[in-house]
Design a protein around this motif. Sequence first.
Motif, short mmCIF file in Angstrom:
data_model
loop_
_atom_site.label_atom_id
_atom_site.label_comp_id
_atom_site.label_asym_id
_atom_site.label_seq_id
_atom_site.Cartn_x
_atom_site.Cartn_y
_atom_site.Cartn_z
N GLU A 96 2.22 1.74 -3.48
CA GLU A 96 1.20 2.25 -4.39
C GLU A 96 0.92 3.73 -4.14
O GLU A 96 0.76 4.52 -5.08
N THR A 97 0.86 4.11 -2.85
CA THR A 97 0.62 5.52 -2.52
C THR A 97 1.75 6.41 -3.05
O THR A 97 1.51 7.49 -3.61
N LEU A 123 3.12 10.13 -9.66
CA LEU A 123 2.39 10.34 -10.91
C LEU A 123 1.67 11.69 -10.90
O LEU A 123 1.69 12.43 -11.90
N GLU A 124 1.05 12.02 -9.76
CA GLU A 124 0.37 13.31 -9.66
C GLU A 124 1.36 14.47 -9.79
O GLU A 124 1.09 15.47 -10.47
N GLU A 169 3.73 5.76 -5.59
CA GLU A 169 3.64 5.83 -7.05
C GLU A 169 2.55 6.80 -7.49
O GLU A 169 2.73 7.57 -8.44
N MET A 170 1.42 6.78 -6.77
CA MET A 170 0.33 7.70 -7.12
C MET A 170 0.74 9.15 -6.93
O MET A 170 0.48 10.01 -7.78
N LYS A 171 1.44 9.42 -5.81
CA LYS A 171 1.90 10.80 -5.58
C LYS A 171 2.92 11.23 -6.62
O LYS A 171 2.90 12.36 -7.11
N LYS A 185 0.83 -1.21 0.00
CA LYS A 185 0.00 0.00 0.00
C LYS A 185 0.87 1.26 0.00
O LYS A 185 0.57 2.24 -0.69
#
Length: 209
Positions: free
Chosen positions: A52-53, A59-60, A55-57, A49
Amino acid sequence: MENHEENNIQQEIIDSLAKKMTDLEKRQSKIDELNLTALPSKIEDLETKIGETAEMKTLENSKQLERFGGQLNRFDAKLDAIPKAIPIKHEFEPKSRLVIKTVLGLILCICVLLAIGINLYLENNKRSDATNKYLLLRGFYPDITRQIDSAYNNNPDSLIKKAQSKIDERETVSQAAIEAKQAAEESKAANDKLRKLRGKFTTTSKHKK
């Protein structure tokens, strides 16, 4: 009696061991309740988790950077579209040069005419003063003016030279008189000072005697 004491000691030992066993069983039950065998899988899930968090940040952030870069590019394009300042060269055409030279020539002529006008005005004032003085002379001393007119009509150049010579002589005599008067005053002041010094010297000599 001794058997009774041994029995008591043995009973205490048994009670102590029983108590320790009870404590161990309680601890084991608590460990079983914690379910430590499932802990590695929970840690792996948590790490997944977290990854994933992150990677999301990331990407943003990359998307935000791309949008910001696009805005900067559009702003640069607008700046490039603005026309730059065009250097202006001041070049005079032949006609303009002729006009400028003419204006400068007129200004120079005006300055020269103004200087001539001022000189003529001053000379006219002098002549006007001389005329007024001659009128006064004719009014109060008519005989002298008739003699002057007669001599002037016969030989004006010679009369003017003599008059100028007389004026120069009078100015020289007047200047010499002023200088003589100043010299006399200075001599008198020096004599007075000398008398005072002699008087002081005489008084001092008498006191010493």
